[in-house]
Design an enzyme around this catalytic site. Structure first.
Site, PDB file in Angstrom:
ATOM      1  N   LEU A 105     -16.310 -53.723  17.353  1.00 52.87           N
ATOM      2  CA  LEU A 105     -16.407 -53.731  15.939  1.00 52.87           C
ATOM      3  C   LEU A 105     -14.823 -54.130  15.235  1.00 52.87           C
ATOM      4  CD1 LEU A 105     -18.196 -50.353  15.056  1.00 52.87           C
ATOM      5  CD2 LEU A 105     -19.218 -52.630  15.118  1.00 52.87           C
ATOM      6  N   ASP A 106     -15.053 -54.846  14.354  1.00 55.08           N
ATOM      7  CA  ASP A 106     -13.808 -55.545  13.772  1.00 55.08           C
ATOM      8  C   ASP A 106     -13.116 -54.260  12.861  1.00 55.08           C
ATOM      9  OD1 ASP A 106     -14.286 -55.558  10.741  1.00 55.08           O
ATOM     10  OD2 ASP A 106     -15.798 -56.976  11.489  1.00 55.08           O
ATOM     11  N   LYS A 107     -11.711 -54.470  12.683  1.00 50.09           N
ATOM     12  CA  LYS A 107     -10.928 -53.444  11.956  1.00 50.09           C
ATOM     13  C   LYS A 107     -11.524 -52.849  10.874  1.00 50.09           C
ATOM     14  CE  LYS A 107      -7.241 -54.886  10.108  1.00 50.09           C
ATOM     15  NZ  LYS A 107      -7.247 -54.319   8.720  1.00 50.09           N
TER      16      LYS A 107
END
Length: 246
Positions: A105-107
């Site tokens: 999951l991106d930041k």
């Protein structure tokens, strides 16, 4: 596919058999074998789940397999480490085992993230052959028009190719905010964000609420839990079940 190989010296030290310094002596005296071959290089890479690793002829027991479900917060990286010492998801789970996130999951995205040291399961869950569904809640600025929904449902042309059709529906709609639920089975980098940007949707928040048979439920942000045996069994069957319906 994920690479779960690691250096033999780190693996031996992590088993608790001896210190990293003592590992050098073991390798120097060539008393460690991998699949019957004597190993002396500390950088030799092994896969603990597949290779037969022995010390003085005795098989080294691999660490137990562990499975965690995390509600990932913002500003935490889906990595095992970071060169800039930014917080990673593995730092949120106190375990002696060497765990990895299953996919990323991106930041800025929150929600369900599976972490485990089961390399075989991880590879099957992220393999593009199997269509493991991932469902997200999208908080959108303003309203979403029919043409934008249809574009997501048909597939969106991105710089790395056209996406598979997404399942998307509006859950609630106000003057300033729309909440949508969206399901995809691909795992491209920042895929939903790029799809929304391409069709002109102003995405404010993104949260993953399910991954295959796993659901986030009401778990608080930043918290985690251990998967039940039933969940693990269902998860291991997920690739074959999804493949049947793809």
């Amino acid at each position: 596919m994920a690479n779960f190989s690691q250096r033999i010296n780190k693996y031996l030290a992590n088993t608790g058999l001896c210190s990293r310094r003592d590992v050098k002596l073991l390798l120097k005296h060539q008393v460690v074998t991998v699949n019957g071959v004597r190993i002396k290089e500390s950088g030799f890479r092994i896969d603990p789940q597949k290779d037969d690793i022995r010390l003085n002829g005795n098989k080294i027991k691999s660490p137990p397999l562990v499975y965690y479900l995390l509600n990932k917060p913002k500003n935490v990286l889906s990595t095992t480490s970071d060169e800039y010492n930014r917080k990673s998801v593995v730092s949120l789970i106190p375990t002696k085992e060497r765990i990895y996130p299953v996919g990323r999951l991106d930041k800025d995205t929150t929600g369900l993230l599976l972490l485990t040291n089961d390399g075989e399961l991880t590879n099957s869950l992220i393999h593009p052959r199997y269509h493991i569904n991932k469902t997200y809640l999208l908080t959108i600025k303003g309203k979403v028009i029919k043409e934008q929904l249809n574009a997501l449902r048909k597939g969106v042309l991105l710089d790395d190719g056209i996406t598979y059709p997404a399942e998307v529906k509006i859950l609630s709609e106000k003057e300033t905010t729309t909440i949508c639920e969206m399901t995809i089975h691909e795992g491209r980098n920042r895929q939903i964000r790029r799809m929304c940007e391409t069709v002109g949707i102003d995405l404010v928040e993104l949260q993953r609420i399910s991954f295959g048979p796993l659901n986030l439920g009401k778990m608080p942000l930043g918290k985690y839990r251990i998967l039940t045996q039933d969940e693990i069994k269902t998860l291991k069957n997920a690739p074959s079940e999804e493949f049947k319906h793809s």
